[in-house]
Every structure is written in C-alpha cells, then in structure tokens.
Scaffold this motif. Sequence first.
Motif, PDB file in Angstrom:
ATOM      1  N   ASP A  44       0.810  -1.222   0.000  1.00  0.00           N
ATOM      2  CA  ASP A  44       0.000   0.000   0.000  1.00  0.00           C
ATOM      3  C   ASP A  44       0.843   1.272   0.000  1.00  0.00           C
ATOM      4  N   LEU A  45       2.071   1.178   0.454  1.00  0.00           N
ATOM      5  CA  LEU A  45       2.951   2.354   0.470  1.00  0.00           C
ATOM      6  C   LEU A  45       3.167   2.908  -0.936  1.00  0.00           C
ATOM      7  N   THR A  46       3.083   2.033  -1.913  1.00  0.00           N
ATOM      8  CA  THR A  46       3.377   2.447  -3.274  1.00  0.00           C
ATOM      9  C   THR A  46       2.157   2.361  -4.186  1.00  0.00           C
ATOM     10  N   ASP A  47       1.015   1.957  -3.618  1.00  0.00           N
ATOM     11  CA  ASP A  47      -0.144   1.593  -4.442  1.00  0.00           C
ATOM     12  C   ASP A  47      -1.374   2.403  -4.044  1.00  0.00           C
ATOM     13  N   HIS A  48      -1.743   3.383  -4.887  1.00  0.00           N
ATOM     14  CA  HIS A  48      -2.934   4.167  -4.541  1.00  0.00           C
ATOM     15  C   HIS A  48      -4.173   3.610  -5.240  1.00  0.00           C
ATOM     16  N   ILE A  49      -4.039   2.511  -5.945  1.00  0.00           N
ATOM     17  CA  ILE A  49      -5.173   2.012  -6.725  1.00  0.00           C
ATOM     18  C   ILE A  49      -5.764   0.720  -6.138  1.00  0.00           C
ATOM     19  N   TYR A  50      -4.968  -0.327  -6.002  1.00  0.00           N
ATOM     20  CA  TYR A  50      -5.550  -1.644  -5.658  1.00  0.00           C
ATOM     21  C   TYR A  50      -5.739  -1.822  -4.155  1.00  0.00           C
ATOM     22  N   ARG A  51      -4.694  -1.571  -3.388  1.00  0.00           N
ATOM     23  CA  ARG A  51      -4.744  -1.569  -1.923  1.00  0.00           C
ATOM     24  C   ARG A  51      -5.430  -2.804  -1.341  1.00  0.00           C
ATOM     25  N   GLN A  52      -4.915  -3.974  -1.703  1.00  0.00           N
ATOM     26  CA  GLN A  52      -5.460  -5.228  -1.198  1.00  0.00           C
ATOM     27  C   GLN A  52      -4.336  -6.051  -0.580  1.00  0.00           C
ATOM     28  N   ALA A  53      -4.727  -6.990   0.268  1.00  0.00           N
ATOM     29  CA  ALA A  53      -3.713  -7.846   0.895  1.00  0.00           C
ATOM     30  C   ALA A  53      -2.974  -8.659  -0.169  1.00  0.00           C
ATOM     31  N   VAL A  54      -3.716  -9.188  -1.110  1.00  0.00           N
ATOM     32  CA  VAL A  54      -3.079 -10.080  -2.082  1.00  0.00           C
ATOM     33  C   VAL A  54      -2.162  -9.307  -3.037  1.00  0.00           C
ATOM     34  N   THR A  55      -2.534  -8.101  -3.399  1.00  0.00           N
ATOM     35  CA  THR A  55      -1.645  -7.318  -4.268  1.00  0.00           C
ATOM     36  C   THR A  55      -0.406  -6.874  -3.483  1.00  0.00           C
ATOM     37  N   SER A  56      -0.591  -6.571  -2.204  1.00  0.00           N
ATOM     38  CA  SER A  56       0.561  -6.195  -1.373  1.00  0.00           C
ATOM     39  C   SER A  56       1.518  -7.367  -1.234  1.00  0.00           C
ATOM     40  N   ALA A  57       0.953  -8.557  -0.997  1.00  0.00           N
ATOM     41  CA  ALA A  57       1.800  -9.752  -0.885  1.00  0.00           C
ATOM     42  C   ALA A  57       2.553  -9.974  -2.201  1.00  0.00           C
ATOM     43  N   GLY A  58       1.850  -9.789  -3.321  1.00  0.00           N
ATOM     44  CA  GLY A  58       2.494  -9.967  -4.625  1.00  0.00           C
ATOM     45  C   GLY A  58       3.660  -9.004  -4.801  1.00  0.00           C
ATOM     46  N   MET A  59       3.459  -7.771  -4.376  1.00  0.00           N
ATOM     47  CA  MET A  59       4.545  -6.785  -4.495  1.00  0.00           C
ATOM     48  C   MET A  59       5.688  -7.092  -3.521  1.00  0.00           C
TER      49      MET A  59
END
Length: 320
Positions: free
Chosen positions: A282-297
């Motif tokens: 989420d620090l770098t993501d103003h669009i998706y902001r989900q647990a799974v996208t954060s884990a992916g990053m």
Amino acid sequence: MGETRHTRVLIIGSGPAGYTAAVYCARAMLEPILVQGLQPGGQLTITTEVENWPGDTHVQGPDLMIRMEKHARAVGAEIITDYINSLDLSARPFSAQSDSGTVYTADTVILATGAQAKWLGLPSEEKFKGFGVSACATCDGFFYRGKEIVVIGGGNTAVEEALFLTSFASKVTVIHRRDSFRAEKIMQDRLFKNPKVQVIWNHTVNEVLGDEIPLGVTAVRTQNVLTGKITDIPCAGLFVAIGHSPASALVKDQLKLHNGGYVKVEAGSTRTSIPGVFAAGDLTDHIYRQAVTSAGMGCMAALDAEKFLAGHTNHPTLQR
Ligand code: FAD
Ligand code: NAP
C-alpha cells in the motif's frame, strides 16, 4: 547507545507485503531482518472476516497475519518488534535508527510501511468500526446485501466504493462536503446514472447513530454546511472514503513520491528512485490496496533485492 546490526536486506513493515518479502528473502538465503513497527501484522489486524484471500473462504484478519509471521520465521527470517524512526538512504550501507536504540545497517531496504485510511475522527465512528463503519468496500460490501449504505467522500475512492457497493446495497447515499466531486468525470457520470445512488451535497457527517445490542449502525447524523440544518439518514453501514495516507514519512525527502505521498516505483518493478531501495504494498499503491496485491509486491521486492545483491556482490560499499 544501542547495538548496530548489519543485514543484507532490511524489511520495514509487517503487513502482507513485508512478511511475503521476508519469506522470499529468507528462502533465497539472504537472512533478512524484518522490523514490525507499531502495528505488527499491519492493517488486516484491525478487521475481522477476510473473504478474498485465495485459499481461505473465511479467515480472520489477525489470524491470517499470525500465520504469515509464523511462515516467515519458520523459513529463517528474523522478525524484530521495533520501530524505525529515521532512515538514511544517502549512502550505502543504508542506515536505520530505531526506537530500541539499535541501528540497522543494510545493503538493501524493502519499504513495506503500508498506508492508513483516513477517518473522520468522531468518537461514534470509532465505536462502530467493524460494526457498521468501514473504510473498505471491497472487504466489507458483501455484508450489506439488500441494505442501505452511506458513503462519505468526493474523490475517486468514494465514487468507486459507492459504485461497487451498488452491487450489494438496496440504496447508496453519497454524502460530500462540497457541491462538486473531485473524482474523474467519467466516474461521476457512472455514479449519477446509477438508479441506486443518491448524492447529498454540502453535508458533513457529525455522528454515527446505532444500537447497543447487538452493536450496529442505524443512521448517520448529517449537517448542511450552508444552512446548519441537521438530518438523520437511515443506513446499516457507513463507508468512510476520504482518502488514504501512505506511511512515507521516513522517505518523503529522499525518494520520489507521487499521488499525494505514495512511493514511486519503476513500472513493473519495486525499484524506487534510489538503487537498492525497494517499495511494496500500500505504500506504493494508490489504486488496488489489497492484501493479495501487497503480498504480490512483497514477492517482487524480494526478487528485485536478490537480483540487485547478485549484481553487486563485490561492490565496495556493500558490507558483509
Ligand atoms: P500494512 O498492512 O499497512 O502494514 C504496514 C506495516 O508497516 C505495519 O506492520 C506497520 O507496523 C509497519 N510500519 C509502518 N511504519 C513503520 C516504521 N516506521 N517502522 C517499522 N514498521 C513500520 N484487503 C484485502 O485484500 N481484503 C480484506 O478483506 C481487507 N480488509 C481490510 C479491512 C480494513 C479495516 C482495512 C483498513 C484494510 C483492509 N484491507 C483488505 C486492505 C489490506 O489490509 C491492505 O491492502 C494491506 O494490509 C496492505 O499491506 P501492506 O503490507 O502494504 O501494509
Ligand atoms: P482524495 O482524492 O484526496 O479525495 C478525498 C475526498 O474526501 C475529497 O473529496 C475530500 O473533500 C473528502 N474529504 C477529505 N477529508 C474529509 C473530511 N474530513 N470530511 C469529509 N470529506 C473529506 O482521495 P481518494 O479519493 O482516496 O484518492 C486518492 C488518490 O488516489 C487520488 O489521486 C485519486 O485519483 C487516486 N485514486 C485513483 C483511482 C483510480 O484511478 N481508479 C481510484 C481511487 C483513488 P474535498 O473534495 O472537499 O477536498
């Protein structure tokens, strides 16, 4: 004066991005140190049911984060309860000062400090958080099937959340403090055309009203900012969508930021504007902001750090 610890990878943050980065770095034999911060487990520790984490139809947010922590420890990551209060990225090795007094020096840093939803700051909002007050439509919309919902805010997030919620709710009322949205026009058009949506302009929410047993929201008390008139709007849920604050204070004067403080990374990677410093979640993501996208990053950041270290094995500025 505390001790100095050196690591090849310092991971700052213990949400899904941080723990996933820790798992990948540990399995790459990089012996990462992860500093948890003031909210071990991150944002999911303040929610209950998570129903969109693949592999679990239902999981409690705090339980999921305990499992992630155990996984990271089991594969060899060192997890430390500490808080980084300043970070020097001007020279390698990078240096992080912590509240415990320990100074962490690191060949690479993975920033995973997340973001926090902004709240209205009302005592009644605090009281009903998780019991009718939410800041995440994707997470909690499902619980409001056939019910009336209020969304507060006037940006892209509010409009997106309101549109998303029309799939579940019988009615969605958007309350905004001004007489126009700042959301993109195309999104506004979609909102105005939706028959389930009503927009109330020039109003603030002053109080969340509800029942004690069981604890739950029944209405919001609004005030017309032009006339001062008070009106109660019945609803089962209030979604606060007034923006998110990325936790970028540590790096705001050192890294390129965008969209109101999010750390900017190169497209398709987690590389920041300083080589050897990576950002995920989420620090770098103003669009998706989900647990799974954060884990992916988090996974991407670990792989990026591993590649960086492999390319700098004999670099004189990298300590071992
Ligand atoms: P975060 O989870 O925000 O973690 C940030 C970490 O950084 C924390 O551990 C914090 O202690 C640490 N930190 C911050 N500053 C420092 C510092 N200076 N030093 C050391 N550590 C620091 N997403 C879903 O996919 N499904 C859901 O059902 C869902 N429900 C949600 C419910 C709520 C109420 C909220 C608020 C969010 C929800 N989300 C959900 C979103 C999800 O929680 C986030 O997208 C995700 O947690 C972001 O992960 P992250 O690792 O980037 O950061
Ligand atoms: P935002 O653009 O900052 O909008 C926040 C909204 O909440 C504003 O309308 C603001 O009102 C209102 N607000 C703020 N504090 C308030 C308070 N205390 N009480 C009542 N209302 C309050 O935040 P966002 O919508 O989360 O968007 C953040 C960034 O992410 C933006 O750059 C946005 O474009 C981007 N984003 C993009 C997408 C997308 O591309 N699909 C989706 C979501 C977000 P005022 O208008 O009066 O200031």
